[in-house]
Design a protein around this motif. Sequence first.
Motif, PDB file in Angstrom:
ATOM      1  N   LEU A   1       3.253   7.620  15.409  1.00 30.13           N
ATOM      2  CA  LEU A   1       4.149   6.865  14.536  1.00 30.13           C
ATOM      3  C   LEU A   1       5.223   6.160  15.356  1.00 30.13           C
ATOM      4  O   LEU A   1       5.656   6.659  16.396  1.00 30.13           O
ATOM      5  N   ASP A   2       5.664   5.007  14.856  1.00 26.82           N
ATOM      6  CA  ASP A   2       6.756   4.302  15.528  1.00 26.82           C
ATOM      7  C   ASP A   2       8.093   4.891  15.073  1.00 26.82           C
ATOM      8  O   ASP A   2       8.139   5.856  14.311  1.00 26.82           O
ATOM      9  N   ASP A   3       9.195   4.305  15.529  1.00 25.05           N
ATOM     10  CA  ASP A   3      10.521   4.843  15.217  1.00 25.05           C
ATOM     11  C   ASP A   3      10.903   4.725  13.740  1.00 25.05           C
ATOM     12  O   ASP A   3      11.850   5.352  13.294  1.00 25.05           O
ATOM     13  N   LYS A   4      10.137   3.937  12.977  1.00 24.19           N
ATOM     14  CA  LYS A   4      10.390   3.818  11.534  1.00 24.19           C
ATOM     15  C   LYS A   4       9.436   4.684  10.715  1.00 24.19           C
ATOM     16  O   LYS A   4       9.435   4.630   9.491  1.00 24.19           O
ATOM     17  N   GLY A   5       8.573   5.453  11.402  1.00 18.56           N
ATOM     18  CA  GLY A   5       7.644   6.327  10.715  1.00 18.56           C
ATOM     19  C   GLY A   5       6.348   5.674  10.290  1.00 18.56           C
ATOM     20  O   GLY A   5       5.581   6.242   9.525  1.00 18.56           O
ATOM     21  N   ALA A   6       6.082   4.473  10.792  1.00 12.34           N
ATOM     22  CA  ALA A   6       4.846   3.756  10.460  1.00 12.34           C
ATOM     23  C   ALA A   6       3.791   4.054  11.527  1.00 12.34           C
ATOM     24  O   ALA A   6       4.124   4.231  12.704  1.00 12.34           O
ATOM     25  N   PRO A   7       2.522   4.081  11.145  1.00 11.12           N
ATOM     26  CA  PRO A   7       1.469   4.337  12.135  1.00 11.12           C
ATOM     27  C   PRO A   7       1.383   3.210  13.162  1.00 11.12           C
ATOM     28  O   PRO A   7       1.700   2.064  12.871  1.00 11.12           O
ATOM     29  N   VAL A   8       0.967   3.579  14.368  1.00  6.85           N
ATOM     30  CA  VAL A   8       0.842   2.639  15.471  1.00  6.85           C
ATOM     31  C   VAL A   8      -0.644   2.392  15.722  1.00  6.85           C
ATOM     32  O   VAL A   8      -1.432   3.342  15.819  1.00  6.85           O
TER      33      VAL A   8
ATOM     34  N   MET B   1       0.847  -1.166   0.000  1.00  7.10           N
ATOM     35  CA  MET B   1       0.000   0.000   0.000  1.00  7.10           C
ATOM     36  C   MET B   1       0.894   1.232   0.000  1.00  7.10           C
ATOM     37  O   MET B   1       1.810   1.338   0.800  1.00  7.10           O
ATOM     38  N   ASN B   2       0.621   2.151  -0.904  1.00  5.42           N
ATOM     39  CA  ASN B   2       1.410   3.368  -0.989  1.00  5.42           C
ATOM     40  C   ASN B   2       0.827   4.434  -0.077  1.00  5.42           C
ATOM     41  O   ASN B   2      -0.361   4.715  -0.119  1.00  5.42           O
ATOM     42  N   LEU B   3       1.687   5.015   0.746  1.00  6.23           N
ATOM     43  CA  LEU B   3       1.257   6.077   1.644  1.00  6.23           C
ATOM     44  C   LEU B   3       1.430   7.413   0.952  1.00  6.23           C
ATOM     45  O   LEU B   3       2.426   7.627   0.253  1.00  6.23           O
ATOM     46  N   PRO B   4       0.476   8.328   1.136  1.00  4.94           N
ATOM     47  CA  PRO B   4       0.655   9.671   0.579  1.00  4.94           C
ATOM     48  C   PRO B   4       1.930  10.303   1.145  1.00  4.94           C
ATOM     49  O   PRO B   4       2.321  10.022   2.287  1.00  4.94           O
ATOM     50  N   ALA B   5       2.562  11.146   0.370  1.00  9.95           N
ATOM     51  CA  ALA B   5       3.851  11.733   0.756  1.00  9.95           C
ATOM     52  C   ALA B   5       3.787  12.445   2.104  1.00  9.95           C
ATOM     53  O   ALA B   5       4.732  12.394   2.876  1.00  9.95           O
ATOM     54  N   ASN B   6       2.699  13.090   2.421  1.00  5.45           N
ATOM     55  CA  ASN B   6       2.622  13.864   3.657  1.00  5.45           C
ATOM     56  C   ASN B   6       1.684  13.237   4.692  1.00  5.45           C
ATOM     57  O   ASN B   6       1.163  13.933   5.550  1.00  5.45           O
ATOM     58  N   PHE B   7       1.518  11.913   4.656  1.00  4.09           N
ATOM     59  CA  PHE B   7       0.583  11.288   5.584  1.00  4.09           C
ATOM     60  C   PHE B   7       1.025  11.465   7.033  1.00  4.09           C
ATOM     61  O   PHE B   7       0.215  11.530   7.937  1.00  4.09           O
ATOM     62  N   ASP B   8       2.331  11.552   7.265  1.00  2.00           N
ATOM     63  CA  ASP B   8       2.828  11.662   8.635  1.00  2.00           C
ATOM     64  C   ASP B   8       2.570  13.039   9.253  1.00  2.00           C
ATOM     65  O   ASP B   8       2.804  13.239  10.437  1.00  2.00           O
ATOM     66  N   ALA B   9       2.046  13.969   8.462  1.00  2.00           N
ATOM     67  CA  ALA B   9       1.724  15.294   8.980  1.00  2.00           C
ATOM     68  C   ALA B   9       0.298  15.364   9.532  1.00  2.00           C
ATOM     69  O   ALA B   9      -0.142  16.422   9.959  1.00  2.00           O
ATOM     70  N   LEU B  10      -0.408  14.250   9.532  1.00  2.00           N
ATOM     71  CA  LEU B  10      -1.769  14.250  10.055  1.00  2.00           C
ATOM     72  C   LEU B  10      -1.769  14.578  11.538  1.00  2.00           C
ATOM     73  O   LEU B  10      -0.930  14.078  12.287  1.00  2.00           O
ATOM     74  N   PRO B  11      -2.731  15.394  11.976  1.00  2.00           N
ATOM     75  CA  PRO B  11      -2.767  15.755  13.393  1.00  2.00           C
ATOM     76  C   PRO B  11      -3.028  14.544  14.269  1.00  2.00           C
ATOM     77  O   PRO B  11      -3.917  13.748  14.011  1.00  2.00           O
ATOM     78  N   GLY B  12      -2.191  14.371  15.297  1.00  2.00           N
ATOM     79  CA  GLY B  12      -2.393  13.323  16.282  1.00  2.00           C
ATOM     80  C   GLY B  12      -1.962  11.932  15.863  1.00  2.00           C
ATOM     81  O   GLY B  12      -2.100  11.001  16.639  1.00  2.00           O
ATOM     82  N   LEU B  13      -1.441  11.754  14.654  1.00  2.00           N
ATOM     83  CA  LEU B  13      -1.055  10.423  14.186  1.00  2.00           C
ATOM     84  C   LEU B  13       0.169   9.942  14.954  1.00  2.00           C
ATOM     85  O   LEU B  13       1.214  10.585  14.959  1.00  2.00           O
TER      86      LEU B  13
END
Length: 126
Positions: free
Chosen positions: A15-22, A1-13
Amino acid sequence: MNLPANFDALPGLDLDDKGAPVFSEPWQARVFAMTLQAHQAGAFTWAEWTRALGAELAKPGTGTQDETGYYGHWLAAFEALLSDKGVAAKNVLQETQEAWDRAAKATPHGEPIELFGKTPGPKTTE
């Protein structure tokens, strides 16, 4: 699954130490994946998604620490956006949620939940 380029900028998301959602529950991962799939299928833009999620989180009395939890708000934003975009009617979403609740309560522990007489999810072959 491809993540949008700025998905990690979502409020309150979270992320683990590799930048993946928890995720703390399997349903959270599923609603996250459904959101990404709907976006990739063209149901809405990522900017529309971030606005919808931000609006849900900005509602009075909501936040990542309330009893609904972050992914509860994520789900509410996803359902609202699908409804607003004409992908799924609010009454259909509500009826499906009620059917799931009834089916889950009627299903013995350890058995697959059957919705509308069918077990949801992908078919497996053995």
